[in-house]
Motif scaffolding. Structure first.
Motif, mmCIF file in Angstrom:
data_model
loop_
_atom_site.group_PDB
_atom_site.id
_atom_site.type_symbol
_atom_site.label_atom_id
_atom_site.label_comp_id
_atom_site.label_asym_id
_atom_site.label_seq_id
_atom_site.Cartn_x
_atom_site.Cartn_y
_atom_site.Cartn_z
ATOM 1 N N GLU A 88 0.812 -1.227 0.000
ATOM 2 C CA GLU A 88 0.000 0.000 0.000
ATOM 3 C C GLU A 88 0.843 1.273 0.000
ATOM 4 O OE1 GLU A 88 -0.258 -2.622 2.098
ATOM 5 O OE2 GLU A 88 -0.785 -1.967 4.139
ATOM 6 N N ASP A 89 2.155 1.148 0.101
ATOM 7 C CA ASP A 89 3.041 2.306 -0.052
ATOM 8 C C ASP A 89 3.315 2.616 -1.519
ATOM 9 O OD1 ASP A 89 4.866 1.079 2.768
ATOM 10 O OD2 ASP A 89 3.454 2.759 2.753
ATOM 11 N N THR A 90 2.853 1.757 -2.414
ATOM 12 C CA THR A 90 3.052 1.982 -3.841
ATOM 13 C C THR A 90 2.394 3.293 -4.265
ATOM 14 O OG1 THR A 90 3.220 -0.368 -4.367
ATOM 15 C CG2 THR A 90 2.520 1.115 -6.148
ATOM 16 N N ALA A 91 3.176 4.150 -4.887
ATOM 17 C CA ALA A 91 2.691 5.479 -5.275
ATOM 18 C C ALA A 91 3.789 6.216 -6.030
ATOM 19 C CB ALA A 91 2.302 6.285 -4.036
ATOM 20 N N VAL A 92 3.400 7.335 -6.615
ATOM 21 C CA VAL A 92 4.387 8.296 -7.098
ATOM 22 C C VAL A 92 4.670 9.245 -5.930
ATOM 23 C CG1 VAL A 92 4.935 10.110 -8.755
ATOM 24 C CG2 VAL A 92 3.564 8.142 -9.463
ATOM 25 N N TYR A 93 5.931 9.390 -5.591
ATOM 26 C CA TYR A 93 6.340 10.219 -4.467
ATOM 27 C C TYR A 93 6.878 11.550 -4.989
ATOM 28 C CZ TYR A 93 5.699 6.439 -1.149
ATOM 29 O OH TYR A 93 5.144 5.468 -0.343
ATOM 30 N N TYR A 94 6.365 12.632 -4.401
ATOM 31 C CA TYR A 94 6.733 13.976 -4.827
ATOM 32 C C TYR A 94 7.443 14.714 -3.698
ATOM 33 C CZ TYR A 94 3.397 13.258 -8.634
ATOM 34 O OH TYR A 94 2.724 12.770 -9.728
ATOM 35 N N CYS A 95 8.509 15.377 -4.050
ATOM 36 C CA CYS A 95 9.204 16.268 -3.137
ATOM 37 C C CYS A 95 8.521 17.636 -3.171
ATOM 38 C CB CYS A 95 10.657 16.397 -3.587
ATOM 39 S SG CYS A 95 11.666 17.519 -2.624
ATOM 40 N N ASN A 96 8.460 18.284 -2.033
ATOM 41 C CA ASN A 96 7.812 19.591 -1.913
ATOM 42 C C ASN A 96 8.680 20.498 -1.050
ATOM 43 O OD1 ASN A 96 5.937 21.283 0.132
ATOM 44 N ND2 ASN A 96 4.972 21.227 -1.880
ATOM 45 N N ALA A 97 8.739 21.769 -1.417
ATOM 46 C CA ALA A 97 9.497 22.720 -0.600
ATOM 47 C C ALA A 97 8.941 24.120 -0.798
ATOM 48 C CB ALA A 97 10.976 22.691 -0.972
ATOM 49 N N VAL A 98 9.098 24.930 0.230
ATOM 50 C CA VAL A 98 8.784 26.347 0.094
ATOM 51 C C VAL A 98 10.112 27.093 0.081
ATOM 52 C CG1 VAL A 98 6.435 26.325 0.965
ATOM 53 C CG2 VAL A 98 8.325 26.474 2.575
ATOM 54 N N ILE A 99 10.259 27.966 -0.898
ATOM 55 C CA ILE A 99 11.562 28.572 -1.191
ATOM 56 C C ILE A 99 11.414 30.070 -1.422
ATOM 57 C CG2 ILE A 99 13.471 28.621 -2.864
ATOM 58 C CD1 ILE A 99 12.868 25.649 -3.432
ATOM 59 N N LYS A 100 12.362 30.802 -0.835
ATOM 60 C CA LYS A 100 12.521 32.216 -1.195
ATOM 61 C C LYS A 100 13.621 32.278 -2.239
ATOM 62 C CE LYS A 100 11.530 34.962 2.992
ATOM 63 N NZ LYS A 100 11.289 36.371 2.628
ATOM 64 N N THR A 101 13.325 32.873 -3.383
ATOM 65 C CA THR A 101 14.354 32.955 -4.427
ATOM 66 C C THR A 101 15.268 34.162 -4.238
ATOM 67 O OG1 THR A 101 12.764 34.070 -5.863
ATOM 68 C CG2 THR A 101 13.008 31.692 -6.130
ATOM 69 N N VAL A 102 14.756 35.215 -3.626
ATOM 70 C CA VAL A 102 15.573 36.369 -3.261
ATOM 71 C C VAL A 102 15.148 36.814 -1.865
ATOM 72 C CG1 VAL A 102 16.014 37.160 -5.615
ATOM 73 C CG2 VAL A 102 13.994 37.981 -4.384
ATOM 74 N N TYR A 103 15.971 37.655 -1.194
ATOM 75 C CA TYR A 103 15.760 37.939 0.222
ATOM 76 C C TYR A 103 14.420 38.612 0.498
ATOM 77 C CZ TYR A 103 16.672 42.943 -0.281
ATOM 78 O OH TYR A 103 16.592 44.274 -0.614
ATOM 79 N N ASN A 104 13.929 39.405 -0.453
ATOM 80 C CA ASN A 104 12.695 40.148 -0.209
ATOM 81 C C ASN A 104 11.494 39.556 -0.935
ATOM 82 O OD1 ASN A 104 13.540 40.829 -2.759
ATOM 83 N ND2 ASN A 104 13.112 43.014 -2.542
ATOM 84 N N SER A 105 11.604 38.321 -1.369
ATOM 85 C CA SER A 105 10.473 37.678 -2.035
ATOM 86 C C SER A 105 9.703 36.836 -1.022
ATOM 87 C CB SER A 105 10.968 36.788 -3.178
ATOM 88 O OG SER A 105 11.656 35.656 -2.673
ATOM 89 N N PRO A 106 8.429 36.600 -1.273
ATOM 90 C CA PRO A 106 7.689 35.687 -0.400
ATOM 91 C C PRO A 106 8.121 34.255 -0.673
ATOM 92 C CG PRO A 106 6.333 36.329 -2.261
ATOM 93 C CD PRO A 106 7.598 37.119 -2.377
ATOM 94 N N TYR A 107 7.779 33.369 0.263
ATOM 95 C CA TYR A 107 8.005 31.948 0.007
ATOM 96 C C TYR A 107 7.040 31.487 -1.093
ATOM 97 C CZ TYR A 107 11.040 31.117 4.036
ATOM 98 O OH TYR A 107 12.083 31.113 4.922
#
Length: 121
Positions: A88-107
């Motif tokens: 039942e662990d069979t699946a497509v697994y996706y990585c996820n992240a929240v990232i700031k690309t520059v210092y004053n940008s939102p995540y």
């Protein structure tokens, strides 16, 4: 722009182990929470585990005690060690992240392309 690239999926027998890796690259100022989600065949995407930038982790009940999430902030990477795998662990697994690309940008939220994990009985 940032990208997430996963690796480590494959075919394994029930009771076996796999280790997934995900690395963030591109224009990155800082990486916040990182995590793994999965989408079983014919079902919706679901949370597997998340880890904060300071190491606090959270797991779905279905994987507690079997999966371990970790990250390496210097390498902008997150890992998922999967032990005692079940069909039942069979699946497509996706990585996820929240990232700031520059210092004053939102995540902003980013997703990897997915990696297939198949557990045979």
């Amino acid at each position: 722009q940032a990208q997430l690239v996963e690796s480590g999926g494959g075919l394994v027998q029930a009771g076996g182990s796999l280790r997934l890796s995900c690395v963030a690259s591109g224009s990155i100022f800082t990486v916040g929470n990182m995590g793994w989600y999965r989408q079983p065949p014919g079902k919706q995407r679901e949370l597997v585990a998340t880890v904060s930038s300071v190491g606090y982790s959270n797991y779905a009940d279905s994987v507690k005690g079997r999966f371990t999430i970790s990250r390496d902030n210097a390498k902008k990477s997150v890992y998922l060690q999967m032990d005692s795998l079940k069909p039942e662990d069979t699946a497509v697994y996706y990585c996820n992240a929240v990232i700031k690309t520059v210092y004053n940008s939102p995540y902003s939220e980013y997703w990897g392309q997915g990696t297939q994990v198949t557990v045979s009985s």
